[in-house]
Design an enzyme around this catalytic site. Sequence first.
Site, PDB file in Angstrom:
ATOM      1  N   LYS A 157       0.895  -1.165   0.000  1.00 43.03           N
ATOM      2  CA  LYS A 157       0.000   0.000   0.000  1.00 43.03           C
ATOM      3  C   LYS A 157       0.930   1.211   0.000  1.00 43.03           C
ATOM      4  O   LYS A 157       1.257   1.774   1.053  1.00 43.03           O
ATOM      5  CB  LYS A 157      -0.931  -0.042   1.217  1.00 43.03           C
TER       6      LYS A 157
HETATM    7  C1  LIG Z   1      -5.988   0.557  -4.195  1.00 39.90           C
HETATM    8  C2  LIG Z   1      -6.782  -0.061  -3.102  1.00 39.90           C
HETATM    9  N1  LIG Z   1      -7.335  -1.271  -3.300  1.00 39.90           N
HETATM   10  C3  LIG Z   1      -8.071  -1.869  -2.349  1.00 39.90           C
HETATM   11  C4  LIG Z   1      -8.286  -1.280  -1.119  1.00 39.90           C
HETATM   12  C5  LIG Z   1      -9.081  -1.974  -0.060  1.00 39.90           C
HETATM   13  O1  LIG Z   1      -8.216  -2.397   0.955  1.00 39.90           O
HETATM   14  P1  LIG Z   1      -8.725  -2.579   2.453  1.00 39.90           P
HETATM   15  O2  LIG Z   1      -9.952  -3.398   2.386  1.00 39.90           O
HETATM   16  O3  LIG Z   1      -7.600  -3.303   3.114  1.00 39.90           O
HETATM   17  O4  LIG Z   1      -8.957  -1.241   3.007  1.00 39.90           O
HETATM   18  C6  LIG Z   1      -7.744  -0.012  -0.880  1.00 39.90           C
HETATM   19  C7  LIG Z   1      -7.974   0.677   0.404  1.00 39.90           C
HETATM   20  O5  LIG Z   1      -7.189   0.598   1.275  1.00 39.90           O
HETATM   21  C8  LIG Z   1      -6.963   0.597  -1.874  1.00 39.90           C
HETATM   22  O6  LIG Z   1      -6.414   1.803  -1.666  1.00 39.90           O
END
Ligand SMILES: Cc1ncc(COP(=O)(O)O)c(C=O)c1O
Length: 288
Positions: A157
């Site tokens: 991330k």
């Molecule tokens: C690019 C992206 N994909 C998917 C997600 C979903 O991830 P999560 O469920 O861990 O928040 C996020 C958000 O954090 C994101 O920024």
Amino acid sequence: MAGYDDRDGVIWLDGKMVPWREANVHILTHAMHYASSVFEGERAYNGKIFKSREHSERLIASAEALDMPMPYSVDDIETAKEQALQASGLKDAYIRVLVWRGSGDDMGVASAQNPVRMAVAVWPWGAYYGDAKMQGAKLDIAEWKRPSPETIPVHAKAAGLYMICTISKHKAEARGCSDALFMDWRGYVAEATGANVFFVKDGEVHTPLADCFLNGITRQTVIQMLKDKGITVHERRIKPEEMADFEQCWLTGTAAEVTPVGQIGDYTFEVGDLTREISQDYEQLVRT
Ligand SMILES: Cc1ncc(COP(=O)(O)O)c(C=O)c1O
């Protein structure tokens, strides 16, 4: 509402609580120039951060992927988040944890001499897609593609992965949409700019295999919820033209929670029973 840099309260910064408006960095911060930055987005419900440790573990994994030695353990991160949440006085809140290469002896691409820093900010954040939660969000199809895992650390991330998200979301909003859906570098359906995607057909659920994008913590939670209900979930490669045959669609993410989708490009979906049920079940789960 005042800008995000102009609020009351405190931010946890490198182990200290700093007044919100003074939580600043120098202009020659490495991360500002070269995207040496990773982060987490989390939500607290009734004073408890949902899947907190999983987020802290993912943060460390993201930092490792960018070759940033983390000065904090999972327990340290847990404590920092708890302190920041307590200080905010909020029970329902969004928590942003940021780890980045600061300023130091390096100003080139290499940054081994620069400190790895961390901050935790907490603020109230309601529904990410506004009233789309009820009606179904309208999504554009992004022109950019999610890159190959050979191109960039796709499972981190990391700030650098959001460059095409911001460009695509601006274009989507200019077209009257709430978000944009990406295809991946091969042309398969991938994810939205900050959320994963699910489809329903004939009572079964289909979601793209998370082999080149963030395998969201909400995505994993929802897959387990569906399996616990005895619903078949297909994690597989999905071609964009298959969207013509899908009946329902929703997005998952910490910020998005479970948001129904009514339209992606020219493809339309109903906000159906399973979408509503999963959305409500998720709301209940995060508060238990
Ligand atoms: C690019 C992206 N994909 C998917 C997600 C979903 O991830 P999560 O469920 O861990 O928040 C996020 C958000 O954090 C994101 O920024």
